[in-house]
Write a protein that holds these residues in place. Structure first.
Motif, PDB file in Angstrom:
ATOM      1  N   ALA A  37       0.848  -1.193   0.000  1.00 17.43           N
ATOM      2  CA  ALA A  37       0.000   0.000   0.000  1.00 17.43           C
ATOM      3  C   ALA A  37       0.882   1.241   0.000  1.00 17.43           C
ATOM      4  N   GLY A  38       0.755   2.041  -1.052  1.00 15.55           N
ATOM      5  CA  GLY A  38       1.674   3.146  -1.270  1.00 15.55           C
ATOM      6  C   GLY A  38       2.898   2.622  -1.993  1.00 15.55           C
ATOM      7  N   ALA A  39       2.658   1.962  -3.140  1.00 10.79           N
ATOM      8  CA  ALA A  39       3.721   1.239  -3.842  1.00 10.79           C
ATOM      9  C   ALA A  39       4.698   2.163  -4.557  1.00 10.79           C
ATOM     10  N   ASN A  40       4.328   3.443  -4.732  1.00  7.99           N
ATOM     11  CA  ASN A  40       5.204   4.404  -5.407  1.00  7.99           C
ATOM     12  C   ASN A  40       5.554   3.859  -6.795  1.00  7.99           C
ATOM     13  N   VAL A  41       6.812   3.659  -7.104  1.00 11.90           N
ATOM     14  CA  VAL A  41       7.187   3.192  -8.448  1.00 11.90           C
ATOM     15  C   VAL A  41       7.548   1.715  -8.471  1.00 11.90           C
ATOM     16  N   GLY A  42       7.242   1.004  -7.395  1.00  9.75           N
ATOM     17  CA  GLY A  42       7.322  -0.443  -7.417  1.00  9.75           C
ATOM     18  C   GLY A  42       8.554  -1.080  -6.831  1.00  9.75           C
ATOM     19  N   TYR A  43       9.441  -0.297  -6.209  1.00  5.88           N
ATOM     20  CA  TYR A  43      10.680  -0.880  -5.713  1.00  5.88           C
ATOM     21  C   TYR A  43      10.435  -1.910  -4.603  1.00  5.88           C
ATOM     22  N   ALA A  44       9.557  -1.589  -3.667  1.00  5.25           N
ATOM     23  CA  ALA A  44       9.270  -2.545  -2.594  1.00  5.25           C
ATOM     24  C   ALA A  44       8.615  -3.800  -3.142  1.00  5.25           C
ATOM     25  N   GLU A  64      -1.087   2.128  -5.880  1.00  2.23           N
ATOM     26  CA  GLU A  64      -0.489   3.456  -6.015  1.00  2.23           C
ATOM     27  C   GLU A  64      -1.470   4.389  -6.731  1.00  2.23           C
ATOM     28  N   PRO A  65      -1.775   5.568  -6.146  1.00  2.00           N
ATOM     29  CA  PRO A  65      -2.774   6.457  -6.752  1.00  2.00           C
ATOM     30  C   PRO A  65      -2.250   7.460  -7.762  1.00  2.00           C
ATOM     31  N   GLU A  66      -1.006   7.878  -7.654  1.00  2.00           N
ATOM     32  CA  GLU A  66      -0.513   8.984  -8.471  1.00  2.00           C
ATOM     33  C   GLU A  66      -0.147   8.488  -9.870  1.00  2.00           C
ATOM     34  N   SER A  67      -0.603   9.182 -10.890  1.00  2.00           N
ATOM     35  CA  SER A  67      -0.555   8.662 -12.261  1.00  2.00           C
ATOM     36  C   SER A  67       0.858   8.396 -12.767  1.00  2.00           C
ATOM     37  N   GLN A  68       1.786   9.336 -12.594  1.00  2.00           N
ATOM     38  CA  GLN A  68       3.137   9.127 -13.109  1.00  2.00           C
ATOM     39  C   GLN A  68       3.855   8.030 -12.342  1.00  2.00           C
ATOM     40  N   ASN A  69       3.673   8.016 -11.022  1.00  2.00           N
ATOM     41  CA  ASN A  69       4.241   6.915 -10.241  1.00  2.00           C
ATOM     42  C   ASN A  69       3.677   5.579 -10.704  1.00  2.00           C
ATOM     43  N   TYR A  70       2.365   5.539 -10.931  1.00  3.42           N
ATOM     44  CA  TYR A  70       1.718   4.299 -11.343  1.00  3.42           C
ATOM     45  C   TYR A  70       2.257   3.819 -12.697  1.00  3.42           C
ATOM     46  N   GLN A  71       2.464   4.728 -13.620  1.00  4.02           N
ATOM     47  CA  GLN A  71       3.003   4.342 -14.923  1.00  4.02           C
ATOM     48  C   GLN A  71       4.378   3.703 -14.786  1.00  4.02           C
ATOM     49  N   LEU A  72       5.228   4.292 -13.930  1.00  3.61           N
ATOM     50  CA  LEU A  72       6.560   3.723 -13.740  1.00  3.61           C
ATOM     51  C   LEU A  72       6.488   2.425 -12.941  1.00  3.61           C
ATOM     52  N   LEU A  73       5.546   2.344 -12.003  1.00  2.00           N
ATOM     53  CA  LEU A  73       5.308   1.088 -11.283  1.00  2.00           C
ATOM     54  C   LEU A  73       5.026  -0.040 -12.274  1.00  2.00           C
ATOM     55  N   CYS A  74       4.150   0.210 -13.230  1.00  3.88           N
ATOM     56  CA  CYS A  74       3.810  -0.811 -14.226  1.00  3.88           C
ATOM     57  C   CYS A  74       5.020  -1.173 -15.074  1.00  3.88           C
ATOM     58  N   LYS A  75       5.814  -0.167 -15.435  1.00  7.46           N
ATOM     59  CA  LYS A  75       7.011  -0.404 -16.243  1.00  7.46           C
ATOM     60  C   LYS A  75       8.042  -1.222 -15.469  1.00  7.46           C
ATOM     61  N   ASN A  76       8.246  -0.867 -14.199  1.00  8.61           N
ATOM     62  CA  ASN A  76       9.247  -1.573 -13.394  1.00  8.61           C
ATOM     63  C   ASN A  76       8.864  -3.022 -13.110  1.00  8.61           C
ATOM     64  N   THR A  77       7.585  -3.287 -13.018  1.00  8.44           N
ATOM     65  CA  THR A  77       7.137  -4.626 -12.610  1.00  8.44           C
ATOM     66  C   THR A  77       6.617  -5.450 -13.774  1.00  8.44           C
ATOM     67  N   ALA A  78       6.853  -4.990 -15.000  1.00  3.06           N
ATOM     68  CA  ALA A  78       6.272  -5.641 -16.176  1.00  3.06           C
ATOM     69  C   ALA A  78       6.678  -7.105 -16.304  1.00  3.06           C
ATOM     70  N   GLY A  79       7.839  -7.483 -15.835  1.00  8.82           N
ATOM     71  CA  GLY A  79       8.296  -8.864 -15.967  1.00  8.82           C
ATOM     72  C   GLY A  79       7.832  -9.788 -14.865  1.00  8.82           C
ATOM     73  N   TYR A  80       6.914  -9.330 -14.032  1.00  7.85           N
ATOM     74  CA  TYR A  80       6.493 -10.101 -12.862  1.00  7.85           C
ATOM     75  C   TYR A  80       4.983 -10.316 -12.881  1.00  7.85           C
ATOM     76  N   TRP A 128       7.591  10.584  -3.759  1.00  8.80           N
ATOM     77  CA  TRP A 128       7.227   9.593  -2.746  1.00  8.80           C
ATOM     78  C   TRP A 128       6.377  10.222  -1.629  1.00  8.80           C
ATOM     79  N   GLY A 129       5.963  11.469  -1.810  1.00  2.00           N
ATOM     80  CA  GLY A 129       5.266  12.166  -0.748  1.00  2.00           C
ATOM     81  C   GLY A 129       3.879  12.666  -1.103  1.00  2.00           C
ATOM     82  N   PHE A 130       3.273  12.131  -2.176  1.00  2.00           N
ATOM     83  CA  PHE A 130       1.913  12.534  -2.507  1.00  2.00           C
ATOM     84  C   PHE A 130       0.945  12.045  -1.429  1.00  2.00           C
ATOM     85  N   THR A 131      -0.005  12.899  -1.067  1.00 10.18           N
ATOM     86  CA  THR A 131      -1.043  12.514  -0.125  1.00 10.18           C
ATOM     87  C   THR A 131      -2.373  12.434  -0.870  1.00 10.18           C
TER      88      THR A 131
END
Length: 255
Positions: A87-94, A111-127, A154-157
């Motif tokens: 919860a609060g995955a940011n760009v997917g590192y955890a 993750e709620p924030e759009s740009q973070n979410y896009q990078l989250l999807c990119k970072n985790t695409a192989g999983y 990492w600080g969006f509320t």
């Protein structure tokens, strides 16, 4: 001093030495130089695919927290994780860290924030075991919107809003997330939600909290006063042992 402050205050030389000790000389120097030069994204080979780090943003500090300082390197006793909620995955590192450490687990990355979410999807695409969800956790299924308080990526509320308000999105309770997985319990709940933990642990936690084995929680009293008081009241009688690691509380169910 929490891990974010320690990263920011330590000398550049000491940080480079930490990179070398952790990743080896050539990988460390390539990564350090890449992060310092130019704009755009740096890359880091991790697990199955390439991890992306936006230069000049808090992605760098988030990367260092997780992969350099090992903030989520915890001893999970008597648990073979099958369901992890980030919860609060940011760009997917955890999520990536958990996916490589517990490859049999399903990981729900919220993750709620759009740009973070896009990078989250990119970072985790192989999983395939990481399910990215563009939402935020709250104490009920409702509508929220993202608020930028100038704390970096990492600080969006989030805050409550109407369903038709600008920026509104559907938020979810942890109970709903759990029900949607079809599982009966959460083995690891990692929560870094920039103050929303105050709402999460104020109401409607009683039916899912007993079904959590391990929690990794950062409390944000600096964003919402009284968050710690609400949290500790909620976990009374839940039979958790508590320890601190970096800026996180690690709670493990005593069986």
């Amino acid at each position: 001093m929490d891990s974010r402050e320690s990263i920011l205050r330590q000398s550049k030389f000491k940080r480079v030495l930490q990179y070398i000790e952790k990743f080896g000389f050539f990988t460390a120097m390539r990564l350090v130089l890449s992060l310092k030069m130019g704009k755009g994204q740096a890359t880091f080979k991790y697990g199955k695919n390439t991890l992306y780090i936006r230069k000049g943003t808090s992605d760098v500090q988030a990367f260092e927290q997780i992969f350099l300082l090992d903030d989520y390197d915890i001893n999970v006793k008597n648990v073979s994780p099958r369901l992890i909620v980030d919860a609060g995955a940011n760009v997917g590192y955890a999520s990536l860290y958990f996916a490589n450490r517990y490859p049999e687990a399903t990981i729900v990355a919220v993750e709620p924030e759009s740009q973070n979410y896009q990078l989250l999807c990119k970072n985790t695409a192989g999983y395939p075991n990481i399910k990215a969800v563009k939402s935020a956790v709250w104490n009920e299924d409702t509508h929220l919107r993202v608020v930028d308080q100038g704390l970096g990526s990492w600080g969006f509320t989030v805050e409550s809003c109407g369903p038709n308000d600008p920026g509104a999105f559907k938020a979810t309770s942890i109970g709903t997330l759990l029900n949607d997985t079809g599982k009966s319990s959460i083995d690891i709940l990692k929560m870094d939600i920039e103050g929303a933990e105050k709402e999460v642990f104020t109401t409607n936690y009683q039916h899912w909290l007993p079904n959590v084995s391990v929690m990794i929680v950062e409390l944000h009293d600096r964003i919402k006063a009284g968050t710690s008081e609400v949290f500790y009241k909620a976990i009374e009688g839940q039979n958790f042992s508590i320890q601190e690691k970096g800026e996180n509380l690690i709670l493990s169910k005593v069986r």
